[in-house]
Design an enzyme around this catalytic site. Structure first.
Site, PDB file in Angstrom:
ATOM      1  N   GLY A   1       0.880  -1.243   0.072  1.00 37.09           N
ATOM      2  CA  GLY A   1       0.107  -0.085  -0.176  1.00 37.09           C
ATOM      3  C   GLY A   1       1.080   1.187   0.035  1.00 37.09           C
ATOM      4  N   HIS A   2       1.977   1.179   1.124  1.00 39.19           N
ATOM      5  CA  HIS A   2       2.901   2.462   0.931  1.00 39.19           C
ATOM      6  C   HIS A   2       3.610   2.332  -0.379  1.00 39.19           C
ATOM      7  CE1 HIS A   2       2.609   1.050   5.303  1.00 39.19           C
ATOM      8  NE2 HIS A   2       2.433   2.600   5.343  1.00 39.19           N
TER       9      HIS A   2
END
Ligand code: PAF
Length: 281
Positions: A36-37
């Site tokens: 996600g990051h």
């Protein structure tokens, strides 16, 4: 990729880039980085010449009974992920660098209204901590743009509000939620889930999809909220909220309103609190 822990070398590097007319994107994180990051960093890299990522587990956004001390910290793995994805500079400050007077004696940025509902109701003071640290980080990094994940929808709205209200010269970009194949929104806290809980967790996303369908079928938001709460409880979760709100300001919509809405859920699954949302329409 450089790693710096202090503000002076961070500012020197950013000043050098900007002096050459190059743009700087920024992704603030609390570390324990996952796909996600990575998607936030990729978005920043697509829009700016250089990307700075911060890793700082911010004590002021955790309540007294929350998981600050056990929040997963994994700087070496974060460094490896970031250099792999093409980040230029990692800023990993100590608490004393971020809070020179101590975390309990900091000047506080408070965003009104938006912060007293939903997460603000269940995590009092949380958004003061977020707004304060985001403001500090933006002043330290001085980026052209900063990327925030849409998974923390209310946080994104709080940041947009403070940037507009305090006239901060930065563009805020929202990045779409990254999900596992079964729909669970990626989060550092997912690793707290046991195998049985992990198997049950996709019900949060499934319920959001169901909320969307119920609304499309003509049910009023209040009816949809009650049905979603029941669905989550039956699956063994303990919901803090399952609501339909206006996407722009998280206000309560009229019964007939269908455009510009967002469905938001926060629910406990064992010891883990999951949050997720779905923008509708
Ligand atoms: O979303 C997060 O990881 C944090 O709330 C943030 C924006 C890095 C502030 O500490």
């Amino acid at each position: 990729m450089q790693t710096v822990h202090d503000v002076a070398p961070l500012r020197a590097q950013v000043r050098a880039w900007r002096g050459r007319g190059e743009t700087v994107g920024f992704v603030p994180t609390m570390g324990n980085l996952h796909q996600g990051h990575e998607s936030l960093v990729r978005l920043a890299l697509a829009r700016a010449d250089h990307v700075v990522v911060s890793v700082f587990v911010n004590p002021t956004q955790f309540g007294p009974s929350e998981d600050f001390s056990r929040y997963p910290r994994s700087l070496p793995a974060d460094q490896a992920l970031l250099s792999g994805v093409g980040c230029d500079l990692l800023f990993a400050p100590e608490v004393a660098t971020m809070y020179p007077h101590g975390a309990d004696h900091t000047a506080v940025v408070h965003v009104p209204d938006l912060t007293s509902v939903l997460e603000g109701e269940f995590r009092p003071g949380h958004f003061d901590g977020v707004a304060t640290v985001v403001c500090k980080l933006l002043h330290m990094v001085h980026p052209d743009l900063a990327v925030f994940g849409q998974k923390d929808y209310q946080q994104l709205k709080v940041v947009e509000y403070l940037v507009r209200d305090l006239c901060l010269p930065v563009q805020i970009m929202a990045a779409p939620i990254c999900r596992a194949d079964d729909g669970l929104a990626l989060s550092s806290r997912n690793q707290y889930l046991s195998a049985t809980e992990r198997a049950r967790a996709p019900v949060v996303h499934e319920t959001l999809l169901q909320m969307r369908d119920w609304l499309a079928a003509g049910h009023a938001p209040s009816v949809v909220e009650r049905a979603a709460t029941t669905r989550l409880r039956r699956a063994g979760l303990v919901p803090d909220y399952a609501v339909v709100r206006r996407a722009s300001d998280l206000g309560v919509p009229e019964a007939s309103e269908r455009d510009g809405l967002v469905a938001l859920i926060a629910a406990h699954l064992g010891q883990t609190r999951l949050i997720d949302n779905l923008t509708l329409g």
